[in-house]
Design an enzyme around this catalytic site. Sequence first.
Site, PDB file in Angstrom:
ATOM      1  N   ASP A   1      22.551 -35.842   2.935  1.00 50.57           N
ATOM      2  CA  ASP A   1      22.015 -37.171   4.196  1.00 50.57           C
ATOM      3  C   ASP A   1      21.938 -38.644   3.671  1.00 50.57           C
ATOM      4  O   ASP A   1      21.671 -39.364   4.487  1.00 50.57           O
ATOM      5  CB  ASP A   1      21.379 -36.846   5.392  1.00 50.57           C
ATOM      6  CG  ASP A   1      20.046 -36.160   3.931  1.00 50.57           C
ATOM      7  OD1 ASP A   1      19.985 -36.687   3.135  1.00 50.57           O
ATOM      8  OD2 ASP A   1      19.186 -36.566   4.745  1.00 50.57           O
TER       9      ASP A   1
ATOM     10  N   ASP B   1      18.974 -42.307   4.452  1.00 53.13           N
ATOM     11  CA  ASP B   1      18.784 -41.365   4.503  1.00 53.13           C
ATOM     12  C   ASP B   1      18.174 -40.890   5.818  1.00 53.13           C
ATOM     13  O   ASP B   1      17.652 -41.776   5.954  1.00 53.13           O
ATOM     14  CB  ASP B   1      18.703 -40.591   3.311  1.00 53.13           C
ATOM     15  CG  ASP B   1      16.547 -40.426   3.217  1.00 53.13           C
ATOM     16  OD1 ASP B   1      16.337 -40.968   4.190  1.00 53.13           O
ATOM     17  OD2 ASP B   1      15.691 -39.688   2.186  1.00 53.13           O
ATOM     18  N   LEU B   2      19.298 -40.106   6.083  1.00 52.56           N
ATOM     19  CA  LEU B   2      18.825 -39.447   7.892  1.00 52.56           C
ATOM     20  C   LEU B   2      17.573 -38.188   7.443  1.00 52.56           C
ATOM     21  O   LEU B   2      17.436 -37.319   6.515  1.00 52.56           O
ATOM     22  CB  LEU B   2      20.352 -38.239   8.099  1.00 52.56           C
ATOM     23  CG  LEU B   2      21.685 -38.911   8.456  1.00 52.56           C
ATOM     24  CD1 LEU B   2      22.321 -38.016   8.674  1.00 52.56           C
ATOM     25  CD2 LEU B   2      21.332 -40.163   8.830  1.00 52.56           C
TER      26      LEU B   2
END
Length: 415
Positions: free
Chosen positions: A346, A291-292
Amino acid sequence: MVIDDDNMLREIMAETLSDDGYTVVQACNGREALELFENSDTELILVDVMMPVMNGYDFCKALRKLPKGCNVPVIFMTGQDDVEAIERAFDSGATDFIAKPINWHIIGHRIQYTLRASRAMREATLNSKLLSDAQRIAKLGNWSWDTGTKEMHVSTAAYRIFGVPRTSPGIFYQMLRTAIQPDDTRSFDLAIQRALDDTPADIEIQVTPPDGISRSIHIHAEHVPNGKATQLFGTFQDITERKNAEAEIRQLAYYDAVTGLPNRTLFKEHLQVALHQAQRNGTKIAVMFLDLDNFKRINDSLGHKAGDELLEEVSRRLQQSIRTTDMAAIDKPGVSGHSLARLGGDEFTVMLTGIKDLHHVSVVSERILKSLSEPVMLAGNRVVVTSSIGVAIYPEDGSEIDSLLKHADAAMYQV
């Protein structure tokens, strides 16, 4: 009519089709279905292969012997998606074939197009004028062929389907053989042989006629009643639009609209196939969950357009970071090489198969993190994005899809 000994699948299918406006008759085996068919106006039949009392193959053979059962479309439903099972289904008189698990997103459309073709065929037999109109509207052309002379006589609609001017029967036959894609040549020959053996045959093939435009063609072939052993007749139907529509539906159902990557549903399907292969071969699989960091802040401050651009750039960098040698799933039957997916928001996943050295997983993780850490220009701003990765290894961290994904999510760490 839906025929399946699996009560739950039969009920789901009936409910799905009822919601689409169809009246559904149910049967749990072939013998019961034949009794119901005699007293109903069934237009299409969906039948399972393996059932008690009478299986799908025997049912279809018996159905084709009934006065009103010779032209009713029969679609086989089975998990047996090997060539032998498919050929046996068509040898029994099947019209089409759907592999389980059923794709509920397109089943209504599949039935719609099958019924449309079936009704067009019935109406086309009323008289020559109706035949001509139906062929033009349904992109359906008829043909007759004496296989001993290699001359194929075709209707005007058939010339239109292949985009060629009227020509001699011999030249048209040679054009057809040349136009058939190499991968479909054997299937075409098998279908023709079935027809010569007095079994009506249906096949879908890909052709590229002289105009260079690829088309999907449905071919129906039968032996001429009371004719010579080498005489066949049948139809061509241009089903390119149907195939394109199915592809669009599949794109919507299985791929992320922003990045074009496989979505959660497709990723889980491919992971399931990979797990079966790993169990059989005794190999390892790595599932990486990414994930970002601070994606929501970027989305809120720079706008959703910038957020989408960031997701597209992340997708591009991930694909560049995962080398062909990392994706042991490439070209494996049923996997299609998709080892990267966007689960939503994300969150991204990467699947590495055939793992021999766990150090390789760390190398790939580091490569991904390094690529994602490079600055990105968004809405005129130079943005640095960091990400976190969690890794789960099959079979050490789980043997089921959900357990592997949960473990990878929980194990999120910064390499």
